[in-house]
Design an enzyme around this catalytic site. Sequence first.
Site, PDB file in Angstrom:
ATOM      1  N   GLY A 156       0.840  -1.251   0.006  1.00  0.00           N
ATOM      2  CA  GLY A 156       0.067   0.124   0.080  1.00  0.00           C
ATOM      3  C   GLY A 156       0.726   1.161   0.021  1.00  0.00           C
ATOM      4  N   CYS A 157       0.109   2.136   0.496  1.00  0.00           N
ATOM      5  CA  CYS A 157       0.864   3.620   0.256  1.00  0.00           C
ATOM      6  C   CYS A 157       2.259   3.898   1.150  1.00  0.00           C
ATOM      7  CB  CYS A 157      -0.230   4.679   0.760  1.00  0.00           C
ATOM      8  SG  CYS A 157      -1.737   4.743  -0.250  1.00  0.00           S
ATOM      9  N   HIS A 158       2.531   2.805   2.121  1.00  0.00           N
ATOM     10  CA  HIS A 158       3.912   3.149   2.903  1.00  0.00           C
ATOM     11  C   HIS A 158       4.703   2.317   2.268  1.00  0.00           C
ATOM     12  CE1 HIS A 158       3.063  -0.567   4.971  1.00  0.00           C
ATOM     13  NE2 HIS A 158       1.890   0.077   5.384  1.00  0.00           N
ATOM     14  N   GLY A 159       4.528   1.589   1.047  1.00  0.00           N
ATOM     15  CA  GLY A 159       5.739   0.755   0.564  1.00  0.00           C
ATOM     16  C   GLY A 159       7.091   1.191   0.385  1.00  0.00           C
TER      17      GLY A 159
END
Length: 362
Positions: A156-159
């Site tokens: 997701g967005c913190h990858g």
Amino acid sequence: MTTSILGIGLALPEHSISQADAAACAVASCVATEKQRQLAPRLYQRSGVQSRHSVLLNSSTNGDPASQTYYAPSDAEQPLGPSTAERMQTYRDKSGELACRAAGDSLTNSKTSPEAITHLVTVSCSGFEAPGFDIQLIEKLGLSRQVSRTHVGFMGCHGALNGLRVAKAFVDADPSARVLLVAVELCSLHYQYGWTNERIVSNSLFADGAAAVVVGRGDSDNSLWQLGSNFAEVVPDCLDAMTWRIGDNGFEMTLSAAVPELIRQHLRHRLLAWLEQHKLTIEEIAGWAIHPGGPRILQACQEALDLPDSAMAASYDVLRRYGNMSSPTVLFVLDTLRASTAGPVVAIGFGPGLAIEACLLN
């Protein structure tokens, strides 16, 4: 000499669309009733986004659905739009070119030859293929065929923050290592047909882009940022607050309306405890690279950490200009900060779980 980001590269699809024009496309493909036709433009306006880039656009001009090749108005044969297989074919066709442009710029900006890269870390949550765009990076950039490959997938967005942790671990273990980290997302492939408020909000935020960094040993003269400690925690009892699941017609994002309040409740004391381990306070952090998941998430972070408006400017600027590109976005924010902020800087992202990831940079 410390483990550092030595160079950064960013890449966007050729064409962009204004938010007003994107709302017009949404009305054509998703909206069924007159009330929804009136509401969709207002929801798009509230997103904090002014323009976004997409690999699906044929031009950067108007909101006529003909300006993009993928999302025709809903019909009886495909009421929910293209199948997941069709969307993954577009990912295969488009992801490598963006990844190579970002990676090539990061190599140039760090003055690193492709042959010097010992480790390749790739990040993506918006598509799957094997062989993947990591192989395209090797072929097109001239990386060593013996390069060690690691993929951070579906985080997701913190990858990208997960990827930075992996890159740092490689260099900490072997000071001679040079790591190329590449995050690429084609979020617009997962545009969802049919009306729900969640779908319309997601459709109004997500966009396409890529970012890459070279990580290795550096000093103050050749480093953009020195990589410090990482923080990671999965907030308990929040498994359904944010999800990212594979459906028959693309990957389906759900974002509970409770997420901003969960951030207000949990972020501050967890981050404070982590910073205290490094003898830092919130007030001593010179810059904040907070992933712009949307205006309500940014507002919740600002309130939880009691930050001034100036601390949020870079995140809002990236959201306004590019939308939410998922994993590469926080690297866009860091690039915005680097001209004006020496450090320390905290980068923060959120993902399914509900998961919080952070990284300290100097």
